[in-house]
Design a protein around this motif. Structure first.
Motif, mmCIF file in Angstrom:
data_model
loop_
_atom_site.group_PDB
_atom_site.id
_atom_site.type_symbol
_atom_site.label_atom_id
_atom_site.label_comp_id
_atom_site.label_asym_id
_atom_site.label_seq_id
_atom_site.Cartn_x
_atom_site.Cartn_y
_atom_site.Cartn_z
ATOM 1 N N ASP A 15 14.482 14.566 3.678
ATOM 2 C CA ASP A 15 13.224 15.206 4.078
ATOM 3 C C ASP A 15 13.269 16.727 3.937
ATOM 4 O OD1 ASP A 15 12.025 12.779 4.919
ATOM 5 O OD2 ASP A 15 13.005 12.913 6.861
ATOM 6 N N MET A 16 14.441 17.279 3.711
ATOM 7 C CA MET A 16 14.614 18.726 3.797
ATOM 8 C C MET A 16 14.279 19.406 2.486
ATOM 9 S SD MET A 16 18.140 18.729 6.013
ATOM 10 C CE MET A 16 18.203 17.822 7.578
ATOM 11 N N GLY A 17 13.691 20.607 2.594
ATOM 12 C CA GLY A 17 13.325 21.364 1.415
ATOM 13 C C GLY A 17 14.517 21.868 0.633
ATOM 14 N N ASP A 18 15.639 22.055 1.301
ATOM 15 C CA ASP A 18 16.855 22.518 0.627
ATOM 16 C C ASP A 18 18.053 21.759 1.193
ATOM 17 O OD1 ASP A 18 18.818 23.819 -0.752
ATOM 18 O OD2 ASP A 18 18.143 25.844 -0.246
ATOM 19 N N PRO A 19 18.235 20.504 0.792
ATOM 20 C CA PRO A 19 19.358 19.722 1.323
ATOM 21 C C PRO A 19 20.718 20.321 0.973
ATOM 22 C CG PRO A 19 18.282 18.576 -0.495
ATOM 23 C CD PRO A 19 17.407 19.720 -0.133
ATOM 24 N N LEU A 20 20.803 21.025 -0.146
ATOM 25 C CA LEU A 20 22.071 21.665 -0.499
ATOM 26 C C LEU A 20 22.429 22.737 0.520
ATOM 27 C CD1 LEU A 20 24.482 22.162 -2.307
ATOM 28 C CD2 LEU A 20 23.015 23.576 -3.792
ATOM 29 N N ALA A 21 21.437 23.520 0.949
ATOM 30 C CA ALA A 21 21.700 24.537 1.969
ATOM 31 C C ALA A 21 22.168 23.898 3.269
ATOM 32 C CB ALA A 21 20.444 25.376 2.213
ATOM 33 N N ALA A 22 21.591 22.729 3.607
ATOM 34 C CA ALA A 22 22.022 22.010 4.813
ATOM 35 C C ALA A 22 23.467 21.549 4.676
ATOM 36 C CB ALA A 22 21.108 20.819 5.065
ATOM 37 N N ALA A 23 23.837 21.076 3.496
ATOM 38 C CA ALA A 23 25.215 20.626 3.272
ATOM 39 C C ALA A 23 26.181 21.810 3.278
ATOM 40 C CB ALA A 23 25.304 19.867 1.946
ATOM 41 N N VAL A 24 25.765 22.936 2.702
ATOM 42 C CA VAL A 24 26.603 24.140 2.716
ATOM 43 C C VAL A 24 26.820 24.615 4.147
ATOM 44 C CG1 VAL A 24 26.648 26.595 2.098
ATOM 45 C CG2 VAL A 24 25.995 24.881 0.388
ATOM 46 N N HIS A 25 25.755 24.595 4.955
ATOM 47 C CA HIS A 25 25.894 25.011 6.353
ATOM 48 C C HIS A 25 26.822 24.055 7.097
ATOM 49 C CE1 HIS A 25 24.781 27.188 9.955
ATOM 50 N NE2 HIS A 25 24.569 26.032 10.574
ATOM 51 N N ALA A 26 26.726 22.762 6.816
ATOM 52 C CA ALA A 26 27.630 21.790 7.446
ATOM 53 C C ALA A 26 29.079 22.104 7.082
ATOM 54 C CB ALA A 26 27.258 20.382 7.019
ATOM 55 N N ALA A 27 29.301 22.499 5.835
ATOM 56 C CA ALA A 27 30.665 22.827 5.410
ATOM 57 C C ALA A 27 31.218 24.026 6.173
ATOM 58 C CB ALA A 27 30.678 23.111 3.907
ATOM 59 N N SER A 28 30.344 24.966 6.528
ATOM 60 C CA SER A 28 30.797 26.157 7.265
ATOM 61 C C SER A 28 30.932 25.885 8.755
ATOM 62 C CB SER A 28 29.806 27.300 7.048
ATOM 63 O OG SER A 28 28.555 27.028 7.673
ATOM 64 N N ALA A 29 30.241 24.866 9.264
ATOM 65 C CA ALA A 29 30.245 24.585 10.701
ATOM 66 C C ALA A 29 31.243 23.522 11.104
ATOM 67 C CB ALA A 29 28.846 24.149 11.145
ATOM 68 N N ILE A 30 31.773 22.786 10.165
ATOM 69 C CA ILE A 30 32.627 21.649 10.483
ATOM 70 C C ILE A 30 34.044 22.104 10.814
ATOM 71 C CG2 ILE A 30 33.535 21.128 8.166
ATOM 72 C CD1 ILE A 30 32.712 18.176 8.754
#
Length: 357
Positions: A256-271
């Motif tokens: 549903d997200m406009g930028d799923p790659l940005a969401a995945a990149v943020h997950a990589a930085s937060a994990i």
């Protein structure tokens, strides 16, 4: 030209397709009957009782008998209730009751009819979006959408999340039992968050969503469940606070997200080191010709008016849609720096995917 077109028509193929189209139209009418039966408690009144007359059903529910009798006729015609002609009575079988009357059942379906109801209500918005290319934000839909989606997924999560999906991930259950930090991104009404918090009281859970109305509902659901270690905060999927998450979850929302790659990149930085991303997405194969089924049709339709529409409203840098498939999702996480990506489990409705750095 018209005569040539008519002459080219295969009557048998026409009849077969017309029968399918009429069947679909009938199902749409039937969905209204299902929703009415659910709201008035008609199915529940018949569950486990054996054969009942229309008058008995009316008395049990406080409804007018003539309306109930006609409603019962619609249910018999659709195969949703059994009619006994000799006694002029109606019966809800155990299997029918499991789908139509048991709100705790993983296959309870009536709430899901609120979704197409909202789609019809929002039809003018969808038509305008088609013509202009503009998006429709999640919060701009008819309110029945949120309850319908939450109701549709809640019981499936309840049946499978803790008992099947989390154990399918490498080492995650042990961490949750010991005490982990979990982010539930795009948590909506928080059903997934609360289910995990109930099962793993040593862990802390943070739900994030951009839809404030859904988060209000999530807090109420958590309070009613007596869950203290779950918080709900308004935040985008690429901006939610915190680091060191042992588990980051995306339940039916990444597409549903406009930028799923940005969401995945943020997950990589937060994990956290050794942490896991759990990605639950609508079931889909990777090729359109492989997605020909009632479930795929349902998802494509919802994706047209809701999933793609919301992603476009957020800028639409990558509009995955609800039938993205494993290969496209894997590519998103590969670009975000995740070296490990696999299918951990699946159901007829969902893919359960695991990503690790």
């Amino acid at each position: 030209m018209d005569s040539i077109q008519v002459g080219a028509i295969d009557p048998a193929k026409l009849d077969a397709f017309l029968a399918r189209a009429v069947g679909d139209l009938s199902a749409g009418y039937g969905g209204v009957m299902v929703s009415i039966g659910n709201r008035l408690g008609l199915y529940k009144a018949m569950a486990g009782t054996g054969p009942l007359s229309s008058r008995e059903v009316a008395e049990r529910t406080g409804c007018a008998e003539r309306y109930v009798r006609e409603w019962l006729g619609s249910q018999v015609a659709g195969g949703y209730i059994v009619y006994h002609a000799i006694s002029d009575t109606y019966e809800l079988t155990p299997e029918q009751a499991f789908v139509l009357a048991n709100e705790e059942s993983p296959v309870f379906i009536p709430n899901a009819w609120a979704v197409p109801a909202s789609m019809w209500f929002d039809e003018d918005k969808a038509v305008e979006a088609f013509r202009t290319g503009k998006g429709i934000a999640w919060g701009d839909h008819d309110g029945r959408l949120y309850c319908g989606v939450a109701g549709f997924y809640r019981n499936a999560y309840r049946a499978s999340l803790v008992s099947q999906w989390l154990p399918a991930l490498d080492g995650v259950v042990d961490k949750l039992r010991a005490g982990a930090l979990v982010a539930d991104v795009g948590c909506g009404h928080g059903h997934s968050t609360v289910l995990m918090a109930q099962a793993f009281p040593a862990s802390h859970f943070r739900g994030f969503d951009t839809h404030a109305q859904s988060l209000t509902e999530a807090r109420q659901i958590a309070a009613e469940a007596g869950v203290a270690r779950a918080t709900f905060t308004t935040a985008r999927a690429d901006e939610y606070p915190g680091t060191g998450y042992d588990l980051i979850c995306f339940f039916d929302c990444l597409h549903d997200m406009g930028d799923p790659l940005a969401a995945a990149v943020h997950a990589a930085s937060a994990i956290a080191p050794g942490g896991t991303v759990m990605l639950v997405e609508p079931f889909a194969n990777d090729r359109i010709e492989e997605n020909v089924s009632p479930v795929a049709r349902l998802y494509y339709a919802a994706s047209t008016t809701m999933c793609c529409a919301h992603a476009i409203s957020e800028g639409g840098r990558l509009v995955l849609g609800a039938q993205a498939g494993e290969a496209r999702l894997a590519e998103v996480f590969r670009k975000a720096g995740f070296a490990h990506f696999r299918r951990a489990a699946e159901t007829p409705f969902n893919l359960i995917l695991e990503a690790r750095l």
